[in-house]
Scaffold this motif. Structure first.
Motif, PDB file in Angstrom:
ATOM      1  N   PHE A 141       0.813  -1.188  -0.022  1.00 22.99           N
ATOM      2  CA  PHE A 141       0.214   0.187  -0.071  1.00 22.99           C
ATOM      3  C   PHE A 141       0.925   1.387  -0.123  1.00 22.99           C
ATOM      4  O   PHE A 141       0.604   2.250   0.607  1.00 22.99           O
ATOM      5  N   ASN A 186      -8.434  -0.438  -7.633  1.00 22.47           N
ATOM      6  CA  ASN A 186      -9.785  -0.589  -7.118  1.00 22.47           C
ATOM      7  C   ASN A 186      -9.918  -0.234  -5.848  1.00 22.47           C
ATOM      8  O   ASN A 186     -10.347  -1.122  -4.821  1.00 22.47           O
ATOM      9  N   LYS A 187      -9.637   0.558  -5.520  1.00 27.18           N
ATOM     10  CA  LYS A 187      -9.544   1.339  -4.161  1.00 27.18           C
ATOM     11  C   LYS A 187     -10.935   2.051  -4.048  1.00 27.18           C
ATOM     12  O   LYS A 187     -11.471   2.386  -4.940  1.00 27.18           O
ATOM     13  N   ILE A 338      -7.494   5.196   8.357  1.00 27.83           N
ATOM     14  CA  ILE A 338      -6.301   4.053   8.336  1.00 27.83           C
ATOM     15  C   ILE A 338      -5.273   4.453   8.062  1.00 27.83           C
ATOM     16  O   ILE A 338      -4.202   3.952   8.731  1.00 27.83           O
TER      17      ILE A 338
ATOM     18  N   ARG B 219      -5.804 -12.541  10.991  1.00 26.59           N
ATOM     19  CA  ARG B 219      -4.728 -11.430  10.903  1.00 26.59           C
ATOM     20  C   ARG B 219      -4.420 -11.487  12.168  1.00 26.59           C
ATOM     21  O   ARG B 219      -4.873 -11.165  13.247  1.00 26.59           O
ATOM     22  N   ALA B 221      -1.513  -8.828  14.444  1.00 26.80           N
ATOM     23  CA  ALA B 221      -0.828  -7.496  14.636  1.00 26.80           C
ATOM     24  C   ALA B 221      -0.334  -7.589  16.142  1.00 26.80           C
ATOM     25  O   ALA B 221      -0.848  -8.291  16.882  1.00 26.80           O
ATOM     26  N   ARG B 272     -19.300  -0.338   8.116  1.00 27.01           N
ATOM     27  CA  ARG B 272     -17.781   0.465   8.235  1.00 27.01           C
ATOM     28  C   ARG B 272     -16.931  -0.323   9.178  1.00 27.01           C
ATOM     29  O   ARG B 272     -15.635  -0.204   8.907  1.00 27.01           O
ATOM     30  N   TYR B 273     -17.393  -0.683  10.109  1.00 24.02           N
ATOM     31  CA  TYR B 273     -16.407  -1.342  10.990  1.00 24.02           C
ATOM     32  C   TYR B 273     -15.692  -2.521  10.690  1.00 24.02           C
ATOM     33  O   TYR B 273     -14.498  -2.825  10.711  1.00 24.02           O
ATOM     34  N   LEU B 275     -15.070  -3.176   7.416  1.00 26.45           N
ATOM     35  CA  LEU B 275     -13.831  -2.743   6.747  1.00 26.45           C
ATOM     36  C   LEU B 275     -12.686  -2.237   7.537  1.00 26.45           C
ATOM     37  O   LEU B 275     -11.611  -2.767   7.109  1.00 26.45           O
ATOM     38  N   ASN B 276     -13.161  -1.640   8.482  1.00 21.05           N
ATOM     39  CA  ASN B 276     -11.997  -1.110   9.127  1.00 21.05           C
ATOM     40  C   ASN B 276     -11.192  -2.212   9.828  1.00 21.05           C
ATOM     41  O   ASN B 276      -9.600  -1.975   9.966  1.00 21.05           O
ATOM     42  N   GLY B 279      -8.124  -3.089   8.023  1.00 21.40           N
ATOM     43  CA  GLY B 279      -6.916  -2.141   7.782  1.00 21.40           C
ATOM     44  C   GLY B 279      -7.000  -1.696   6.342  1.00 21.40           C
ATOM     45  O   GLY B 279      -7.927  -1.632   5.740  1.00 21.40           O
ATOM     46  N   GLY B 280      -5.817  -1.722   5.895  1.00 17.32           N
ATOM     47  CA  GLY B 280      -5.481  -1.117   4.410  1.00 17.32           C
ATOM     48  C   GLY B 280      -6.269  -2.136   3.439  1.00 17.32           C
ATOM     49  O   GLY B 280      -6.695  -1.544   2.343  1.00 17.32           O
ATOM     50  N   TYR B 281      -6.245  -3.361   3.548  1.00 15.51           N
ATOM     51  CA  TYR B 281      -7.064  -4.337   2.793  1.00 15.51           C
ATOM     52  C   TYR B 281      -8.205  -4.169   2.496  1.00 15.51           C
ATOM     53  O   TYR B 281      -9.047  -4.033   1.492  1.00 15.51           O
ATOM     54  N   TYR B 283      -9.801  -1.271   2.333  1.00 20.54           N
ATOM     55  CA  TYR B 283      -9.893  -0.091   1.450  1.00 20.54           C
ATOM     56  C   TYR B 283     -10.063  -0.670   0.033  1.00 20.54           C
ATOM     57  O   TYR B 283     -10.240   0.262  -0.939  1.00 20.54           O
ATOM     58  N   PHE B 284      -9.671  -1.791  -0.515  1.00 20.14           N
ATOM     59  CA  PHE B 284      -9.510  -2.285  -1.772  1.00 20.14           C
ATOM     60  C   PHE B 284     -10.715  -3.270  -2.051  1.00 20.14           C
ATOM     61  O   PHE B 284     -10.830  -4.097  -1.131  1.00 20.14           O
ATOM     62  N   GLY B 285     -11.171  -3.106  -3.353  1.00 19.45           N
ATOM     63  CA  GLY B 285     -12.180  -3.938  -3.522  1.00 19.45           C
ATOM     64  C   GLY B 285     -12.083  -5.548  -3.477  1.00 19.45           C
ATOM     65  O   GLY B 285     -12.901  -6.260  -3.368  1.00 19.45           O
ATOM     66  N   GLU B 290     -15.651  -3.611   1.282  1.00 15.07           N
ATOM     67  CA  GLU B 290     -15.921  -2.184   1.108  1.00 15.07           C
ATOM     68  C   GLU B 290     -17.269  -1.985   0.423  1.00 15.07           C
ATOM     69  O   GLU B 290     -17.886  -1.108   0.586  1.00 15.07           O
TER      70      GLU B 290
END
Ligand SMILES: Cc1cc2nc3c(=O)[nH]c(=O)nc-3n(C[C@H](O)[C@H](O)[C@H](O)COP(=O)(O)OP(=O)(O)OC[C@H]3O[C@@H](n4cnc5c(N)ncnc54)[C@H](O)[C@@H]3O)c2cc1C
Lengths: 358, 324
Positions: A141, A186-187, A338, B219, B221, B272-273, B275-276, B279-281, B283-285, B290
């Motif tokens: 990213f 695809n963001k 994020i 996942r 962290a 929304r949560y 998605l949250n 993380g960064g993943y 945000y991607f289709g 998302e």
């Protein structure tokens, strides 16, 4: 500090309104294309004054208020520059002048596929070999990743008991052999920005490419976050204001007066004002070289959440007849919670800082 | 749930898992093959009477179909919803009823417009309808004084962030206005759709939560699974419990006003949560999470507003309140 810059703010706003038309914003968003021309223009005309941090913050805010995809792209070529400015050697610093004028583009590689929140857990390794370092690993990213000329990279240089002690920063030329960038597509939002996955395959670095001292990388990056998080708060503040512009426009044009909507208007504008005060307050400490990490993280997290809140309210209030520009604000907003540390990470920083000491 | 409903749920789930890939549907649309499939399974014409080729299912079965399908493909669920909850009640028992045969077999695409009221008058429509979902329809119901049917026209597509499998845009139309002789109003069909709308919401919530729950255990962290952190565990558990409450309200048909309001209150936050948590993943289709947030926001903006809160308040107080 910020009041004095009202003429500069006006100039930026006019520039953004002129350049970031709805049609242009839509085009770059749909095509997921980086706006090279716009980014260059904003820098080469001296529109974005990269040498004055208060001006950078204002430029970011005003541009993101009009369109965050374009606004962030136009202000991101410098991303990571502070690491060079504060800790780099003379040769590394030389690049900055070209960066300020839009001739060279930077990027910053910290996050890896296996994790972004846990910075000290990163795996990319720069192994010392004679007077060289050999870099192997991958980054995920990375903004500007596929279009940057240089990347500031955080990598492990030794295995230490305290993981963050073994990290160092390097300036990597993206044309180096073994450097591979793959654009990610695809963001959900900020689609004009370029995002890439990076692989380092035996990338050879010289000792001159080391930024500052070996083993100090984690400290450098945390120092950088104290700066960049203010700028993200500025992005988020701009997005919130842009969302509120839409709400205001809709309510007035359609003569909406019901009390439930009036309370929403009051709520959104109150939160935006709070986010603004937090952001400017945190920034004023930073710009006096006295950063307060807890304030910075409060500003970043709160402004990020306000961007999401305001954009969702803009969707709700203008709801039945959805306008593409409002949808774009909504899609852009979520990234604010994020990148540069998720809201959760900011909350960890805030509580640790607040409870520290007596 | 009784056996027959469980069986239906499992059938729809299995079908959706196998046939409905929303990522593909979002880019390529709901292709002929999928339409044929959902039609032949009887999902497309779920509520339509059997004499018009529909499945004539009860309300609960219909809601199960919407819920299970929207977990996988919100776009397909929306297509089914438009036909069964919006179009069907308007043409029911009128001379336009015969159009249901082609609609439930997938030969004809239909849509209902709420937004262009002030443009509709007289015997003909010659102009542009703005912002129509499922825009490539042969038959579109519009509202002037009452409902009328117009033929489809040339679609000028626009970007729309929700239900991307359906075409969205403005339509240039030159058509007779065929008046529909019914007493049913737009208000009626929307109010009667509360459970169906809530079922789509439940599907979006469940789809998003399924992904988030799974991801939170895989996942790591700081060397531990995300689910080992209190904020993640507490939030996801609270959201799953809310989802189960919504499911109970719907399965037992407790109160459609409560269902709508509760589902709309948890919908955007939950998706929304989810998605949250990614993380960064997220945000991607490619991670397929998302889309739930986008579709949720669209559901919240299109199918919920001041008038629904007024209806709820009237329902709770038992008389008209909140009118100043
Ligand atoms: C468009 C885009 C551009 C980006 N640009 C850059 C860039 O230029 N350079 C760069 O280095 N990175 C960049 N990033 C990466 C970004 O900074 C990371 O995505 C972010 O830090 C989160 O890391 P992760 O995605 O690995 O999520 P993870 O670290 O896997 O976290 C997943 C979720 O768990 C939560 N979580 C983690 N730990 C805890 C805990 N202890 N307690 C509670 N919750 C927790 C997180 O908050 C998050 O919600 C970008 C990301 C995106 C999407």
């Amino acid at each position: 500090m910020f009041d004095e810059l009202s003429d500069y703010r006006k100039k930026i706003r006019e520039f953004a309104l002129r350049e970031f038309t709805e049609e242009t914003s839509e085009r770059y968003d749909r095509n997921e294309e980086f706006p090279f021309e716009i980014a260059k223009k904003s820098l080469s005309l001296g529109m974005v004054d990269m040498e004055n941090p208060a001006k950078i913050l204002i430029a970011i805010e005003e541009m993101c208020r009009v369109d965050a995809g374009l606004g962030i792209s136009a202000t991101l070529p410098y991303f990571g520059g502070e690491v060079l400015f504060l800790f780099g050697n003379d040769k590394q610093k030389k690049i900055l002048n070209d960066v300020y004028h839009g001739k060279v583009m930077l990027s910053l590689g910290i996050t890896e596929p296996s994790g972004g929140s846990d910075v000290a857990g990163l795996k990319t390794f720069a192994k010392k070999s004679g007077n060289k370092y050999i870099l192997n690993g991958s980054k995920m990213f990375i903004s500007n990743g596929a279009i940057a000329d240089y990347m500031v990279v955080l990598a492990r240089t030794s295995e230490e008991e305290k993981r963050h002690h073994g990290l160092s920063t390097f300036l990597v030329n993206t044309k180096s052999r073994g450097f591979k960038a793959t654009k990610l597509e695809n963001k959900l939002g900020v689609r004009a920005t370029n995002t890439a996955e990076i692989e380092f395959n035996d990338v050879e670095l010289s000792e001159d490419d080391l930024i500052g001292e070996e083993g100090k990388g984690f400290y450098y990056i945390m120092t950088f976050f104290n700066i960049s998080r203010i700028y993200v708060a500025g992005q988020a503040l701009g997005i919130s204001e842009g969302a509120f512009d839409k709400i205001k426009g809709y309510v007035k044009t359609n003569n909406i007066t019901d009390e439930a909507t009036m309370f929403e208007v009051a709520d959104v504008s109150t939160r935006i004002e709070a986010a603004r005060q937090l952001t400017y307050n945190a920034a004023s400490y930073l710009f006096k070289y006295d950063p307060k990490p807890e304030l910075t993280s409060m500003a970043k997290a709160y402004a990020g959440e306000t961007a999401v809140y305001s954009s969702e309210k803009a969707m709700e209030i203008t709801g039945k007849s959805p306008d593409e520009s409002i949808q774009r604000i909504f899609r852009n907003a979520k990234i604010m919670e994020i990148w540069e540390g998720t809201s959760e990470v900011e909350k960890l920083v805030i509580s640790r800082q607040i409870l520290k000491g007596d | 749930m009784e056996d027959e409903y469980e069986l239906l749920r499992d059938t729809v789930k299995e079908f959706s898992e196998k046939n409905l890939d929303e990522k593909r549907i979002e880019t390529g649309g709901i292709v002929e093959n999928i339409i044929q499939n959902i039609a032949s399974q009887g999902f497309l014409g779920a509520k339509i009477p059997s004499k018009f080729g529909g499945s004539e299912l009860d309300e609960k079965s219909y809601n199960i179909i919407l819920r299970e399908i929207s977990k996988y493909s919100p776009s397909v669920a929306m297509k089914i919803f438009i036909l069964n909850s919006l179009y069907y009640p308007l043409v029911k028992n009128t001379e336009m009823e015969s159009t249901l045969s082609d609609a439930s077999s997938g030969k004809m695409n239909v849509s209902v417009d709420f937004l262009n009221k002030n443009k509709i008058e007289g015997e003909k429509f010659n102009g542009t309808l703005n912002d129509i979902l499922n825009a490539d329809s042969n038959n579109i119901i519009v509202f002037g004084k009452g409902p009328s049917l117009v033929n489809g026209g040339t679609v000028m597509e626009k970007d729309f962030m929700g239900f991307r499998g359906l075409k969205f845009g403005d339509i240039k139309i030159e058509s007779e206005l065929q008046h529909i002789n019914t007493k049913v109003t737009l208000n009626d069909i929307l109010e009667d759709s509360y459970n169906a709308i809530s079922s789509i919401n439940l599907g979006l919530i469940s789809g998003a939560l399924d992904k988030a729950m799974e991801y939170s255990t895989i996942r790591k962290a700081f060397d531990s699974p995300l689910s080992s952190y209190e904020p993640v565990a507490f939030n996801l558990s609270r959201m799953v419990s809310q989802k189960n409450i919504l499911e109970t309200i719907l399965n037992n048909n407790i109160d459609s006003y409560y269902a709508l309001n509760f589902s709309m209150n948890i919908l955007v936050e939950t998706t929304r949560y989810a998605l949250n948590v990614h993380g960064g993943y997220g945000y991607f289709g490619d991670f397929g999470v998302e889309k739930f947030y986008r579709d949720a926001m669209v559901m919240r903006s299109i199918f919920y507003g001041n008038s629904d809160l007024k209806k709820l308040s009237g329902h709770v107080y038992g008389n008209k309140v909140g009118f100043i």
